[in-house]
Enzyme design. Structure first.
Site, PDB file in Angstrom:
ATOM      1  N   LYS A  19       2.243 -15.129   2.658  1.00 26.01           N
ATOM      2  CA  LYS A  19       2.479 -15.855   1.399  1.00 26.01           C
ATOM      3  C   LYS A  19       3.978 -16.127   1.312  1.00 26.01           C
ATOM      4  O   LYS A  19       4.662 -15.767   0.352  1.00 26.01           O
ATOM      5  CB  LYS A  19       1.955 -14.999   0.228  1.00 26.01           C
ATOM      6  N   TYR A  39       0.824  -1.219   0.000  1.00 25.92           N
ATOM      7  CA  TYR A  39       0.000   0.000   0.000  1.00 25.92           C
ATOM      8  C   TYR A  39       0.854   1.263   0.000  1.00 25.92           C
ATOM      9  O   TYR A  39       0.478   2.261  -0.596  1.00 25.92           O
ATOM     10  CB  TYR A  39      -0.881   0.040   1.259  1.00 25.92           C
ATOM     11  N   ASP A  65      -7.058  -6.622   4.046  1.00 22.93           N
ATOM     12  CA  ASP A  65      -8.125  -5.935   3.314  1.00 22.93           C
ATOM     13  C   ASP A  65      -9.045  -6.963   2.662  1.00 22.93           C
ATOM     14  O   ASP A  65     -10.271  -6.913   2.792  1.00 22.93           O
ATOM     15  CB  ASP A  65      -7.500  -5.013   2.256  1.00 22.93           C
ATOM     16  N   ASP A 115      -3.939 -17.988   0.560  1.00 21.48           N
ATOM     17  CA  ASP A 115      -4.940 -18.648  -0.295  1.00 21.48           C
ATOM     18  C   ASP A 115      -5.679 -19.719   0.501  1.00 21.48           C
ATOM     19  O   ASP A 115      -6.911 -19.811   0.467  1.00 21.48           O
ATOM     20  CB  ASP A 115      -4.296 -19.211  -1.583  1.00 21.48           C
ATOM     21  N   ASP A 126     -13.166  -8.409   3.910  1.00 20.47           N
ATOM     22  CA  ASP A 126     -14.396  -8.388   3.101  1.00 20.47           C
ATOM     23  C   ASP A 126     -14.965  -9.808   2.991  1.00 20.47           C
ATOM     24  O   ASP A 126     -16.181 -10.022   3.052  1.00 20.47           O
ATOM     25  CB  ASP A 126     -14.133  -7.838   1.692  1.00 20.47           C
TER      26      ASP A 126
HETATM   27  C1  IPM Z   1     -10.656  -0.517   3.475  1.00 21.52           C
HETATM   28  C2  IPM Z   1     -10.615   0.052   2.073  1.00 21.52           C
HETATM   29  C3  IPM Z   1      -9.345   0.867   1.876  1.00 21.52           C
HETATM   30  C4  IPM Z   1      -8.175  -0.115   1.994  1.00 21.52           C
HETATM   31  C5  IPM Z   1      -9.250   1.650   0.560  1.00 21.52           C
HETATM   32  C6  IPM Z   1     -10.419   2.545   0.340  1.00 21.52           C
HETATM   33  C7  IPM Z   1      -7.998   2.470   0.505  1.00 21.52           C
HETATM   34  O1  IPM Z   1     -10.766  -0.938   1.121  1.00 21.52           O
HETATM   35  O2  IPM Z   1     -10.584   0.257   4.438  1.00 21.52           O
HETATM   36  O3  IPM Z   1     -10.811  -1.730   3.618  1.00 21.52           O
HETATM   37  O4  IPM Z   1      -7.826  -0.770   0.995  1.00 21.52           O
HETATM   38  O5  IPM Z   1      -7.624  -0.203   3.080  1.00 21.52           O
HETATM   39 MN    MN Z   2     -11.308  -2.861   1.979  1.00 22.63          MN
END
Ligand code: IPM
Ligand code: MN
Ligand code: NAD
Length: 352
Positions: free
Chosen positions: A186, A136, A242, A218, A246
């Site tokens: 990884k 990042y 990240d 993975d 999700d």
């Molecule tokens: C999160 C988001 C951010 C990240 C983006 C918007 C920069 O996806 O907070 O999970 O990748 O950290």
């Molecule tokens: Mn995110």
């Protein structure tokens, strides 16, 4: 209690508004709220996604409540001016290197998960994501590839110092559960991950109570879905955290339910300075329609009460009110229901 509210773009202001109403409904003495611009809206008003006055405000409060940033109109801007730079800039400037993302299926709400109920009810994991390093924040750019075509490149790295300090956060967090930490990397491919793994192992040496394991990312993605009960704390880097968070939110039932806390070392009177935000983004596809689920942001307020203000009882109260609203059938469209943003916020406040 000084709190900066940074609503941002898309559904950010919609969900932040409900979370602020919840905070106000708690009737806490000495609550002072400030509001600042971030993201695409800040770029449009001030020419920058993270204006100096917003950053100054964030430095002067005890906690930040962040909505979301991201605006498709801004996707063509040079990277340094894009809305996402607001949240990346805040994390970096405020040294918020530790991101806690709890993913838990509320008891009795297993049916909200797409997993089989007997698997879903064993999902209770805390993702500890490193937040100020990794690919990042490395150098990046474009250049001509050997065949003359355009090539993009991003530098991934982790220093032992960065890994060591986030490992300590994971070990500390694991102690409030059953001491299991699974470090996800990884290392079979990446040197960055080999340093990560070596450092986590070494750090665990002085924490004999910690039950440490290692897993490739993975496999971890697959295991979170098929056997989540094996995880207590997942310790991982910025990029993998990240993605896995999700994924974990979908296993819980919706991204509209996952809160997060981002912290560093800075102390406040009753805890740590922190930035609190839902893990989701600005959801341009539903923005402006009053359909966003504000629960993730409301649950982020609970994390703020706990970690920045030492108000555990109030935090539990907010979490219980969200849980009760869900049990009572209050559902946003993300969970197959018809309740709108305002109705969900109101339902949570009624149950406080
Ligand atoms: C999160 C988001 C951010 C990240 C983006 C918007 C920069 O996806 O907070 O999970 O990748 O950290
Ligand atoms: Mn995110
Ligand atoms: P997103 O999280 O915004 O949305 C993904 C999907 O989930 C969409 O279908 C959306 O409608 C749904 N969703 C998200 N939150 C919801 C909620 N509270 N209630 C109901 N449904 C919800 O991810 P994306 O579409 O990949 O990104 C959109 C923008 O947000 C991009 O500009 C991205 O960079 C940005 N983003 C910002 C943050 C942040 O501010 N921390 C986090 C993630 C993405």
């Amino acid at each position: 209690m000084k709190i900066a509210v940074l609503p941002g773009d898309g559904i950010g202001p919609e969900v932040a508004r409900q979370a602020v109403q919840v905070l106000k409904a708690l009737d806490l003495p000495s609550l002072t709220l400030f509001e600042g611009d971030v993201g695409g809206v800040a770029y449009k008003r001030h020419g920058h996604p993270l204006p100096a006055e917003t950053l100054t405000m964030a430095r002067e409060v005890d906690a930040v409540l962040f909505g979301a940033v991201g605006d498709p109109d801004c996707d063509g801007l040079e990277r340094s001016l894009r809305p996402e730079q607001a949240i990346l800039g805040l994390r970096k400037e405020l040294e918020l290197f530790a991101n806690l993302r709890p993913a838990r299926v509320f008891p009795g709400l297993e049916h909200l998960s797409p997993l089989k109920p007997e698997i879903a009810n064993r999902l209770d994991v805390l993702i500890v994501r490193e937040l100020t390093g990794d690919v990042y924040f490395g150098d990046k750019g474009t250049r001509a590839a050997s065949d003359g075509s355009r090539e993009g490149w991003d530098m991934m790295s982790y220093s032992e110092t960065e890994v060591h300090r986030i490992a300590q956060v994971a070990f500390r967090a694991a102690r409030s559960g059953d001491c299991r930490v699974c470090s996800v990397d990884k290392a079979n491919v990446l040197e960055t991950s080999q340093v990560w793994r070596d450092t986590v192992k070494a750090a665990a040496g002085s924490h004999p109570d910690i039950d440490l394991s290692h897993m490739y990312v993975d496999n971890a993605a697959m295991q979170i879905i098929s056997d989540p009960s094996q995880f207590g704390v997942i310790l991982t880097g910025n990029l993998f955290g990240d993605i896995l968070s999700d994924l974990a939110s979908a296993a819980v039932g919706s991204i509209g339910l996952l809160a997060s806390a981002s912290m560093g070392d800075r102390q406040t009177a009753n805890g740590l300075f922190g930035l609190y935000e839902p893990i989701h983004g600005s959801a341009p596809d539903i923005a402006g329609q009053g359909r966003a689920n504000p629960m993730a942001t409301i649950l982020s307020v609970a994390m703020m009460l706990r970690h920045s203000f030492g108000l555990e009882a109030e935090a539990v109260k907010v979490e219980a009110a969200v849980g009760k609203a869900l049990t009572d059938g209050i559902r946003g469209g993300d969970l197959g229901g018809a309740h709108g943003t305002e109705a969900i916020g109101e339902a949570v406040r009624e149950r406080l």
